[in-house]
Design an enzyme around this catalytic site. Structure first.
Site, PDB file in Angstrom:
ATOM      1  N   ASP A  84     -25.175  -5.393   7.451  1.00  0.00           N
ATOM      2  CA  ASP A  84     -24.574  -4.856   5.998  1.00  0.00           C
ATOM      3  C   ASP A  84     -24.627  -6.294   5.347  1.00  0.00           C
ATOM      4  O   ASP A  84     -24.778  -7.183   5.473  1.00  0.00           O
ATOM      5  CB  ASP A  84     -23.495  -4.210   6.320  1.00  0.00           C
ATOM      6  CG  ASP A  84     -22.998  -3.216   5.117  1.00  0.00           C
ATOM      7  OD1 ASP A  84     -23.852  -3.574   4.156  1.00  0.00           O
ATOM      8  OD2 ASP A  84     -21.776  -2.786   5.234  1.00  0.00           O
ATOM      9  N   THR A  85     -24.281  -6.030   4.053  1.00  0.00           N
ATOM     10  CA  THR A  85     -24.140  -7.325   3.381  1.00  0.00           C
ATOM     11  C   THR A  85     -22.910  -8.237   3.733  1.00  0.00           C
ATOM     12  O   THR A  85     -21.986  -7.384   4.070  1.00  0.00           O
ATOM     13  CB  THR A  85     -24.073  -6.654   1.684  1.00  0.00           C
ATOM     14  OG1 THR A  85     -23.924  -7.990   0.916  1.00  0.00           O
ATOM     15  CG2 THR A  85     -22.508  -5.886   1.652  1.00  0.00           C
ATOM     16  N   ILE A  87     -21.638 -10.112   1.428  1.00  0.00           N
ATOM     17  CA  ILE A  87     -20.658 -10.440   0.357  1.00  0.00           C
ATOM     18  C   ILE A  87     -20.839  -8.987  -0.689  1.00  0.00           C
ATOM     19  O   ILE A  87     -21.748  -8.817  -1.229  1.00  0.00           O
ATOM     20  CB  ILE A  87     -21.459 -11.545  -0.583  1.00  0.00           C
ATOM     21  CG1 ILE A  87     -21.192 -12.642   0.440  1.00  0.00           C
ATOM     22  CG2 ILE A  87     -20.498 -11.753  -1.840  1.00  0.00           C
ATOM     23  CD1 ILE A  87     -22.125 -13.891   0.123  1.00  0.00           C
ATOM     24  N   SER A  88     -19.846  -8.210  -0.688  1.00  0.00           N
ATOM     25  CA  SER A  88     -19.715  -7.020  -1.256  1.00  0.00           C
ATOM     26  C   SER A  88     -19.317  -7.420  -2.732  1.00  0.00           C
ATOM     27  O   SER A  88     -18.861  -8.151  -3.105  1.00  0.00           O
ATOM     28  CB  SER A  88     -18.702  -6.088  -0.885  1.00  0.00           C
ATOM     29  OG  SER A  88     -19.148  -5.625   0.527  1.00  0.00           O
ATOM     30  N   CYS A 124     -28.660  -1.264   5.065  1.00  0.00           N
ATOM     31  CA  CYS A 124     -28.119  -0.013   3.940  1.00  0.00           C
ATOM     32  C   CYS A 124     -28.654  -0.563   2.413  1.00  0.00           C
ATOM     33  O   CYS A 124     -28.583   0.018   1.764  1.00  0.00           O
ATOM     34  CB  CYS A 124     -26.707   0.004   4.018  1.00  0.00           C
ATOM     35  SG  CYS A 124     -25.485  -1.206   3.537  1.00  0.00           S
ATOM     36  N   LEU A 125     -29.142  -1.796   2.423  1.00  0.00           N
ATOM     37  CA  LEU A 125     -29.581  -2.097   1.264  1.00  0.00           C
ATOM     38  C   LEU A 125     -28.301  -2.458   0.007  1.00  0.00           C
ATOM     39  O   LEU A 125     -27.500  -1.591   0.259  1.00  0.00           O
ATOM     40  CB  LEU A 125     -30.450  -1.306   0.633  1.00  0.00           C
ATOM     41  CG  LEU A 125     -31.849  -1.162   1.352  1.00  0.00           C
ATOM     42  CD1 LEU A 125     -32.714  -0.231   0.720  1.00  0.00           C
ATOM     43  CD2 LEU A 125     -32.511  -2.789   1.529  1.00  0.00           C
ATOM     44  N   PRO A 126     -28.337  -3.080  -0.934  1.00  0.00           N
ATOM     45  CA  PRO A 126     -29.392  -4.153  -1.218  1.00  0.00           C
ATOM     46  C   PRO A 126     -29.297  -5.203  -0.091  1.00  0.00           C
ATOM     47  O   PRO A 126     -28.391  -5.576   0.322  1.00  0.00           O
ATOM     48  CB  PRO A 126     -28.979  -4.467  -2.701  1.00  0.00           C
ATOM     49  CG  PRO A 126     -27.744  -4.401  -2.800  1.00  0.00           C
ATOM     50  CD  PRO A 126     -27.300  -3.446  -2.147  1.00  0.00           C
ATOM     51  N   ARG A 151     -30.668   8.866   2.289  1.00  0.00           N
ATOM     52  CA  ARG A 151     -29.643   9.277   1.565  1.00  0.00           C
ATOM     53  C   ARG A 151     -29.707  10.444   0.512  1.00  0.00           C
ATOM     54  O   ARG A 151     -28.829  11.084   0.395  1.00  0.00           O
ATOM     55  CB  ARG A 151     -29.379   7.974   0.556  1.00  0.00           C
ATOM     56  CG  ARG A 151     -29.059   6.703   1.503  1.00  0.00           C
ATOM     57  CD  ARG A 151     -28.811   5.466   0.819  1.00  0.00           C
ATOM     58  NE  ARG A 151     -28.681   4.303   1.550  1.00  0.00           N
ATOM     59  CZ  ARG A 151     -28.673   3.318   0.961  1.00  0.00           C
ATOM     60  NH1 ARG A 151     -29.092   3.071  -0.185  1.00  0.00           N
ATOM     61  NH2 ARG A 151     -28.749   2.165   1.668  1.00  0.00           N
TER      62      ARG A 151
END
Length: 175
Positions: A84-85, A87-88, A124-126, A151
């Site tokens: 997952d990212t 840095i949200s 999950c992108l980006p 999705r």
């Protein structure tokens, strides 16, 4: 437990302590005997209440659950590798700190050599370059675009369920 004919996946999650991502994997996965190993940078481990709930579900459904700070250990034997990212949105000021904490966590082909021979990759992108290398993200093992397309169908299913009476069959987590 499901019948002895069910498929047991070994999912390895390489993310920071993102409640949303962990909740999906653990709450849904353990019910189907999914085995999950999670790696997180030092200081970004699971929230205690998520960890406790995940361990309770894993024990209840006969699943394997492990948390480590070593991404290669977490990936070892995985059928599915998820990240997952790091840095949200709203965490941009923590970028330098987070990149330092997650140094060595980039999913690349070298790391994936530790996985099962049939491994696939999800995100999950980006996607950011530091999270996953091009050789994994654009490989035949990446199911990122198929995951993204699903999705739409998930949203449609949720909307349909909201339009009719529904009683949940799985206990709501308390976190």
């Amino acid at each position: 437990m499901l019948s002895d004919r069910h498929v047991c996946l070994h999912v390895r999650v390489l993310v920071h302590a993102c409640v949303r991502m962990h909740a999906y994997v653990y709450v849904c996965g353990f019910v189907f005997s999914l085995h999950a190993h999670t790696a997180a940078g030092q200081g970004y481990e699971l929230f205690p209440q998520v960890d406790a709930y995940a361990r309770m579900l894993a024990a209840k459904h006969g699943s394997e659950f492990m948390v480590t700070n070593d991404p290669r250990e977490a990936v070892r034997g995985a059928n599915v590798i998820v990240t997952d990212t790091w840095i949200s949105m709203g965490q941009e000021e923590e970028k330098a700190q987070r990149l330092k904490a997650f140094a060595g966590y980039q999913v690349d082909m070298e790391m994936c050599k530790e996985a099962a021979s049939d491994w696939v990759f999800l995100h999950c992108l980006p996607r950011k370059q530091e999270e996953v290398a091009d050789d994994v993200f654009f490989s035949a093992r990446s199911l990122v675009y198929q995951e993204a397309e699903n999705r739409k169908w998930t949203v449609m299913a949720v909307m349909l369920s909201l339009l009719k009476e529904y009683t949940p069959t799985i206990e709501q987590p308390g976190f």
